[in-house]
Design an enzyme around this catalytic site. Structure first.
Site, mmCIF file in Angstrom:
data_model
loop_
_atom_site.group_PDB
_atom_site.id
_atom_site.type_symbol
_atom_site.label_atom_id
_atom_site.label_comp_id
_atom_site.label_asym_id
_atom_site.label_seq_id
_atom_site.Cartn_x
_atom_site.Cartn_y
_atom_site.Cartn_z
ATOM 1 N N GLN A 156 42.337 43.228 48.156
ATOM 2 C CA GLN A 156 40.905 43.266 48.436
ATOM 3 C C GLN A 156 40.420 41.997 49.131
ATOM 4 O O GLN A 156 41.096 40.973 49.121
ATOM 5 C CB GLN A 156 40.131 43.470 47.129
ATOM 6 C CG GLN A 156 40.484 42.464 46.039
ATOM 7 C CD GLN A 156 40.336 43.004 44.624
ATOM 8 O OE1 GLN A 156 39.652 43.996 44.417
ATOM 9 N NE2 GLN A 156 40.957 42.364 43.660
ATOM 10 N N GLU A 207 45.911 41.770 35.049
ATOM 11 C CA GLU A 207 45.029 41.754 36.229
ATOM 12 C C GLU A 207 45.904 41.974 37.464
ATOM 13 O O GLU A 207 46.917 41.302 37.629
ATOM 14 C CB GLU A 207 44.286 40.405 36.288
ATOM 15 C CG GLU A 207 43.714 40.012 37.623
ATOM 16 C CD GLU A 207 42.641 40.960 38.159
ATOM 17 O OE1 GLU A 207 41.658 41.237 37.454
ATOM 18 O OE2 GLU A 207 42.810 41.416 39.317
ATOM 19 N N HIS A 263 29.952 39.920 29.755
ATOM 20 C CA HIS A 263 31.181 39.532 29.051
ATOM 21 C C HIS A 263 31.025 39.595 27.531
ATOM 22 O O HIS A 263 31.940 40.004 26.824
ATOM 23 C CB HIS A 263 31.642 38.142 29.529
ATOM 24 C CG HIS A 263 32.072 38.174 30.961
ATOM 25 N ND1 HIS A 263 31.594 37.325 31.923
ATOM 26 C CD2 HIS A 263 32.918 39.014 31.605
ATOM 27 C CE1 HIS A 263 32.140 37.634 33.094
ATOM 28 N NE2 HIS A 263 32.938 38.645 32.931
ATOM 29 N N GLY A 269 47.356 47.498 35.984
ATOM 30 C CA GLY A 269 47.016 47.959 34.639
ATOM 31 C C GLY A 269 47.447 49.389 34.397
ATOM 32 O O GLY A 269 47.728 49.768 33.253
ATOM 33 N N ASP A 325 38.080 46.104 31.801
ATOM 34 C CA ASP A 325 37.080 45.278 32.498
ATOM 35 C C ASP A 325 37.391 45.370 33.997
ATOM 36 O O ASP A 325 37.924 44.445 34.594
ATOM 37 C CB ASP A 325 37.194 43.837 31.989
ATOM 38 C CG ASP A 325 36.194 42.906 32.653
ATOM 39 O OD1 ASP A 325 35.373 43.378 33.447
ATOM 40 O OD2 ASP A 325 36.266 41.690 32.383
ATOM 41 N N ASP A 343 38.229 37.331 36.337
ATOM 42 C CA ASP A 343 37.398 36.112 36.280
ATOM 43 C C ASP A 343 37.542 35.392 34.942
ATOM 44 O O ASP A 343 37.127 34.239 34.803
ATOM 45 C CB ASP A 343 35.931 36.453 36.562
ATOM 46 C CG ASP A 343 35.450 37.609 35.709
ATOM 47 O OD1 ASP A 343 35.507 37.491 34.473
ATOM 48 O OD2 ASP A 343 35.021 38.641 36.269
ATOM 49 N N ASP A 389 34.774 48.680 40.481
ATOM 50 C CA ASP A 389 34.289 50.056 40.688
ATOM 51 C C ASP A 389 35.445 51.033 40.950
ATOM 52 O O ASP A 389 36.543 50.608 41.304
ATOM 53 C CB ASP A 389 33.329 50.080 41.891
ATOM 54 C CG ASP A 389 32.049 49.308 41.586
ATOM 55 O OD1 ASP A 389 31.845 48.948 40.419
ATOM 56 O OD2 ASP A 389 31.267 49.085 42.528
HETATM 57 N N1 SAM Z 1 32.398 42.479 35.668
HETATM 58 C C1 SAM Z 1 32.920 43.202 36.717
HETATM 59 C C2 SAM Z 1 32.173 44.360 37.245
HETATM 60 O O1 SAM Z 1 31.872 45.322 36.520
HETATM 61 O O2 SAM Z 1 31.852 44.312 38.419
HETATM 62 C C3 SAM Z 1 34.396 43.430 36.682
HETATM 63 C C4 SAM Z 1 35.014 42.113 36.886
HETATM 64 S S1 SAM Z 1 36.684 41.855 37.051
HETATM 65 C C5 SAM Z 1 36.591 40.722 38.378
HETATM 66 C C6 SAM Z 1 37.395 43.326 37.730
HETATM 67 C C7 SAM Z 1 38.868 43.126 38.032
HETATM 68 O O3 SAM Z 1 39.600 44.356 37.917
HETATM 69 C C8 SAM Z 1 39.150 42.610 39.444
HETATM 70 O O4 SAM Z 1 39.604 41.289 39.379
HETATM 71 C C9 SAM Z 1 40.222 43.558 39.997
HETATM 72 O O5 SAM Z 1 41.218 42.905 40.748
HETATM 73 C C10 SAM Z 1 40.764 44.163 38.694
HETATM 74 N N2 SAM Z 1 41.466 45.442 38.888
HETATM 75 C C11 SAM Z 1 41.103 46.471 39.685
HETATM 76 N N3 SAM Z 1 42.014 47.449 39.616
HETATM 77 C C12 SAM Z 1 42.975 47.035 38.734
HETATM 78 C C13 SAM Z 1 44.173 47.618 38.241
HETATM 79 N N4 SAM Z 1 44.584 48.825 38.658
HETATM 80 N N5 SAM Z 1 44.903 46.919 37.337
HETATM 81 C C14 SAM Z 1 44.507 45.687 36.908
HETATM 82 N N6 SAM Z 1 43.373 45.091 37.349
HETATM 83 C C15 SAM Z 1 42.618 45.762 38.248
#
Ligand code: SAM
Length: 277
Positions: free
Chosen positions: A31, A106, A62, A140, A157, A86, A160
């Site tokens: 991304q 992550e 959080h 994940g 967490d 984060d 979208d």
């Molecule tokens: N608070 C936030 C929101 O609702 O906008 C979410 C924050 S956190 C930064 C979301 C994280 O999910 C991102 O860092 C992204 O890289 C991670 N992510 C997305 N798809 C994923 C996957 N398949 N496995 C693990 N992490 C994933």
């Protein structure tokens, strides 16, 4: 010259913030990643143009994604976080004395590195390599497929349901979550805005309720996110969030969450209850 950042929250609506400074712009395997410093929200993390978190209001998301599900489980020793790059969720989870181990999976190592550098208030547990934390950079979805009967609480967490996060909003993923939880385990997922994402929320609720005997949705007021009202959904094998004895809920240092909110956040307005019928 004035600089402004706009997140397009729907096709026809955006949130615009005046930018003080762009601190980071880059691209990972997964991304586009940016950190911008703004007048109203302070530093904000942006992934693929979508606002993830801000210094101004990050504590709400959080605290609510961590303490509410952990307050439902009477002894959450083993916790898994999917996403959460984060570090804000982990910062909250390690406050619980019952928690012995937190695994965090992550997908994007660059989100972790950028957060450690530009958002240290949020990523403090990652920076300090907290002794309860095991960080794994990986998908994940794959991690979940390989786990069985292991976790007390799983916290999804995620970003979208587009890009790398898309597969985290599917029935197949929920089946793996169910399998990865112990017999009395529960999980939570951020399930977007109950105003702007109603078809998605309705589908997720149904998918989760098909597997889990107890499904509950709760609300938090988060200025950064579309509509300012955000929701989270819990799927639980045994413990019902509505019957928690709040006198047993841990009291930690928090800015939004408290014992009263542990129960009252599940009070849903009629239009959301209608959606779930
Ligand atoms: N608070 C936030 C929101 O609702 O906008 C979410 C924050 S956190 C930064 C979301 C994280 O999910 C991102 O860092 C992204 O890289 C991670 N992510 C997305 N798809 C994923 C996957 N398949 N496995 C693990 N992490 C994933």
């Amino acid at each position: 010259m004035e600089l402004w950042f706009t997140e397009y929250q729907t096709k026809n609506l955006g949130l615009t913030a005046r930018v003080k400074e762009t601190l980071f712009m880059g691209k990972s395997e997964f991304q586009d990643i940016a950190v911008v410093d703004t007048y109203e929200f302070g530093r904000m993390l942006v992934l693929d143009g979508v606002l993830q978190t801000s210094i101004f209001d990050e504590y709400i998301y959080h605290e609510m994604i961590a303490h509410v599900p952990l307050g439902v489980h009477p002894n959450p020793q083993n916790v898994l976080v999917i996403g959460g790059g984060d570090g804000g969720s982990v910062r909250e989870i390690v406050k619980h004395t019952a928690v012995q181990q937190v695994e965090m999976v992550e997908i994007d190592g660059l989100v972790v590195e950028v957060s450690k550098k530009y958002l240290p208030e949020i990523s403090v547990a990652l920076i300090q390599e907290h002794p309860k934390l095991q960080l794994k950079i990986g998908d994940g979805i794959g991690h979940m497929a390989g786990a069985a009967n292991k976790y007390d609480v799983i916290i999804v967490d995620c970003s979208d349901p587009i890009g790398p996060g898309e597969g985290l909003f599917t029935p197949a993923f929920y089946q793996d979550v169910y399998k990865a939880l112990r017999t009395d385990g529960l999980f939570v997922q951020q399930t977007e805005s109950p105003f702007y994402h109603q078809p998605l929320l309705k589908r997720l609720r149904q998918d989760i309720a098909t597997l889990f005997p107890i499904t509950r949705t709760y609300l938090a007021q988060i200025p950064l996110y579309p509509s300012g009202t955000h929701c989270f959904t819990i799927g639980s094998k045994k413990y019902d969030p509505l019957t928690v004895d709040k006198s047993h809920v841990s009291q930690m240092e928090t800015r939004y969450y408290n014992r009263d909110l542990q129960l009252s956040c599940f009070a849903l307005p009629n239009f959301i209850q209608e959606l779930f019928k």
